[in-house]
Design a protein around this motif. Structure first.
Motif, PDB file in Angstrom:
ATOM      1  N   ARG A  57     -47.560  13.352  71.184  1.00 33.73           N
ATOM      2  CA  ARG A  57     -46.369  12.779  71.831  1.00 33.73           C
ATOM      3  C   ARG A  57     -45.149  13.659  71.559  1.00 33.73           C
ATOM      4  O   ARG A  57     -44.348  13.924  72.461  1.00 33.73           O
ATOM      5  N   ALA A  58     -44.997  14.140  70.334  1.00 33.84           N
ATOM      6  CA  ALA A  58     -43.848  14.982  69.994  1.00 33.84           C
ATOM      7  C   ALA A  58     -43.868  16.281  70.803  1.00 33.84           C
ATOM      8  O   ALA A  58     -42.830  16.724  71.304  1.00 33.84           O
ATOM      9  N   LEU A  59     -45.048  16.896  70.949  1.00 32.00           N
ATOM     10  CA  LEU A  59     -45.119  18.131  71.740  1.00 32.00           C
ATOM     11  C   LEU A  59     -44.913  17.872  73.228  1.00 32.00           C
ATOM     12  O   LEU A  59     -44.307  18.689  73.918  1.00 32.00           O
ATOM     13  N   VAL A  60     -45.394  16.740  73.720  1.00 29.52           N
ATOM     14  CA  VAL A  60     -45.148  16.374  75.123  1.00 29.52           C
ATOM     15  C   VAL A  60     -43.648  16.211  75.349  1.00 29.52           C
ATOM     16  O   VAL A  60     -43.099  16.745  76.321  1.00 29.52           O
ATOM     17  N   ASP A  61     -42.972  15.506  74.452  1.00 27.07           N
ATOM     18  CA  ASP A  61     -41.524  15.327  74.586  1.00 27.07           C
ATOM     19  C   ASP A  61     -40.812  16.677  74.565  1.00 27.07           C
ATOM     20  O   ASP A  61     -39.903  16.926  75.362  1.00 27.07           O
ATOM     21  N   HIS A  62     -41.222  17.560  73.666  1.00 27.94           N
ATOM     22  CA  HIS A  62     -40.634  18.903  73.582  1.00 27.94           C
ATOM     23  C   HIS A  62     -40.882  19.670  74.891  1.00 27.94           C
ATOM     24  O   HIS A  62     -39.972  20.323  75.419  1.00 27.94           O
ATOM     25  N   ALA A  63     -42.092  19.559  75.409  1.00 31.35           N
ATOM     26  CA  ALA A  63     -42.449  20.271  76.649  1.00 31.35           C
ATOM     27  C   ALA A  63     -41.559  19.840  77.810  1.00 31.35           C
ATOM     28  O   ALA A  63     -41.055  20.679  78.557  1.00 31.35           O
ATOM     29  N   PHE A  64     -41.372  18.534  77.966  1.00 29.46           N
ATOM     30  CA  PHE A  64     -40.597  18.031  79.089  1.00 29.46           C
ATOM     31  C   PHE A  64     -39.084  18.100  78.844  1.00 29.46           C
ATOM     32  O   PHE A  64     -38.331  18.566  79.688  1.00 29.46           O
ATOM     33  N   ASP A  65     -38.649  17.646  77.679  1.00 29.53           N
ATOM     34  CA  ASP A  65     -37.220  17.487  77.426  1.00 29.53           C
ATOM     35  C   ASP A  65     -36.529  18.792  77.038  1.00 29.53           C
ATOM     36  O   ASP A  65     -35.362  18.998  77.399  1.00 29.53           O
ATOM     37  N   ASP A  66     -37.209  19.659  76.312  1.00 31.46           N
ATOM     38  CA  ASP A  66     -36.571  20.880  75.818  1.00 31.46           C
ATOM     39  C   ASP A  66     -36.991  22.127  76.594  1.00 31.46           C
ATOM     40  O   ASP A  66     -36.191  23.045  76.762  1.00 31.46           O
ATOM     41  N   LEU A  67     -38.238  22.166  77.043  1.00 31.50           N
ATOM     42  CA  LEU A  67     -38.739  23.372  77.705  1.00 31.50           C
ATOM     43  C   LEU A  67     -38.719  23.265  79.229  1.00 31.50           C
ATOM     44  O   LEU A  67     -38.924  24.258  79.914  1.00 31.50           O
ATOM     45  N   GLY A  68     -38.536  22.060  79.745  1.00 31.40           N
ATOM     46  CA  GLY A  68     -38.459  21.882  81.195  1.00 31.40           C
ATOM     47  C   GLY A  68     -39.789  22.027  81.916  1.00 31.40           C
ATOM     48  O   GLY A  68     -39.804  22.292  83.127  1.00 31.40           O
ATOM     49  N   LEU A  69     -40.898  21.823  81.211  1.00 30.12           N
ATOM     50  CA  LEU A  69     -42.197  21.893  81.886  1.00 30.12           C
ATOM     51  C   LEU A  69     -42.343  20.709  82.830  1.00 30.12           C
ATOM     52  O   LEU A  69     -41.728  19.658  82.636  1.00 30.12           O
ATOM     53  N   VAL A  70     -43.162  20.879  83.860  1.00 31.58           N
ATOM     54  CA  VAL A  70     -43.328  19.824  84.868  1.00 31.58           C
ATOM     55  C   VAL A  70     -44.692  19.137  84.767  1.00 31.58           C
ATOM     56  O   VAL A  70     -44.939  18.158  85.479  1.00 31.58           O
ATOM     57  N   ARG A  71     -45.547  19.646  83.877  1.00 30.83           N
ATOM     58  CA  ARG A  71     -46.890  19.077  83.739  1.00 30.83           C
ATOM     59  C   ARG A  71     -47.430  19.501  82.384  1.00 30.83           C
ATOM     60  O   ARG A  71     -47.258  20.648  81.970  1.00 30.83           O
ATOM     61  N   VAL A  72     -48.105  18.562  81.709  1.00 27.77           N
ATOM     62  CA  VAL A  72     -48.819  18.873  80.471  1.00 27.77           C
ATOM     63  C   VAL A  72     -50.256  18.413  80.652  1.00 27.77           C
ATOM     64  O   VAL A  72     -50.503  17.312  81.149  1.00 27.77           O
ATOM     65  N   GLU A  73     -51.179  19.272  80.263  1.00 29.36           N
ATOM     66  CA  GLU A  73     -52.611  18.968  80.389  1.00 29.36           C
ATOM     67  C   GLU A  73     -53.273  18.850  79.027  1.00 29.36           C
ATOM     68  O   GLU A  73     -52.841  19.472  78.055  1.00 29.36           O
ATOM     69  N   LEU A  74     -54.340  18.087  79.005  1.00 29.04           N
ATOM     70  CA  LEU A  74     -55.289  18.024  77.894  1.00 29.04           C
ATOM     71  C   LEU A  74     -56.665  18.237  78.494  1.00 29.04           C
ATOM     72  O   LEU A  74     -57.008  17.595  79.498  1.00 29.04           O
ATOM     73  N   HIS A  75     -57.430  19.130  77.912  1.00 31.84           N
ATOM     74  CA  HIS A  75     -58.823  19.340  78.311  1.00 31.84           C
ATOM     75  C   HIS A  75     -59.665  18.933  77.117  1.00 31.84           C
ATOM     76  O   HIS A  75     -59.474  19.468  76.027  1.00 31.84           O
ATOM     77  N   THR A  76     -60.586  18.011  77.302  1.00 27.48           N
ATOM     78  CA  THR A  76     -61.396  17.556  76.184  1.00 27.48           C
ATOM     79  C   THR A  76     -62.845  17.360  76.627  1.00 27.48           C
ATOM     80  O   THR A  76     -63.101  16.992  77.774  1.00 27.48           O
ATOM     81  N   ALA A  77     -63.745  17.638  75.714  1.00 26.83           N
ATOM     82  CA  ALA A  77     -65.162  17.450  76.021  1.00 26.83           C
ATOM     83  C   ALA A  77     -65.405  16.009  76.442  1.00 26.83           C
ATOM     84  O   ALA A  77     -64.854  15.071  75.853  1.00 26.83           O
TER      85      ALA A  77
END
Length: 180
Positions: A115-135
């Motif tokens: 959650r903290a990295l997602v918040d950083h990705a959207f709020d601080d880095l301006g990313l528009v999508r975050v993915e998780l790839h899991t088996a």
């Protein structure tokens, strides 16, 4: 999220991985190698201090060029896991990958770190999508994605080589508008 550390509660925090953590991350990897071999291609080789040092140095170079946010999950200041946000700047998309020591599973720590990295990705880095790839068969990892509201987009068949097998991978994504 502060770039150096982020409090996750219950004595846990998220901190940028740096070269002072090489020995601790090496020991942590050795202690968890049998579990990691179930999921990770890089874990098929025997861990070495040299490989750990090279991995940590590569993460710092990637941080410097803006293509990764490499973090350690720590408990009382000691690394107990690893989590990174890999960034494809040309598409403004990030991908989060993680693992944690067996003794720290089931406490919600990976969910809070993600959650903290997602918040950083959207709020601080301006990313528009975050993915998780899991088996597909990694119920714990899938649970992290689902608890955080990631949307399952489908199965990537035979997408991940692990040892002599290829694992099907679930693709999850989260957009800023998906956050509750």
């Amino acid at each position: 999220m502060a770039l150096l550390t982020h409090d996750l509660g219950d004595g846990y925090d998220l901190a940028l991985r740096d070269m002072t953590m090489v020995e601790a991350m090496y020991a942590l990897t050795v202690a968890n190698i049998d579990r990691l071999r179930l999921w990770e291609p890089w874990a098929q080789e025997e861990p070495t201090r040299e490989a750990t040092s090279a991995f940590m140095a590569a993460g710092l170079r990637s941080l410097a060029d803006g293509s990764e946010v490499p973090c350690a999950i720590r408990c009382q200041g000691e690394p107990v896991g690893s989590i990174s946000l890999r960034i494809r700047s040309f598409t403004a998309v990030g991908e989060i990958g993680y693992w944690i020591d067996a003794a720290h599973e089931g406490r919600g720590v990976v969910t809070r770190a993600t959650r903290a990295l997602v918040d950083h990705a959207f709020d601080d880095l301006g990313l528009v999508r975050v993915e998780l790839h899991t088996a597909t068969h990694n119920a714990r990892s899938r649970g992290v994605a689902e608890r955080l509201g990631f949307i399952r987009e489908g199965t990537m068949r035979a997408a991940h080589p692990v040892g002599g097998e290829r694992h099907d991978m679930e693709l999850y994504s989260l957009l800023p508008s998906d956050r509750g």
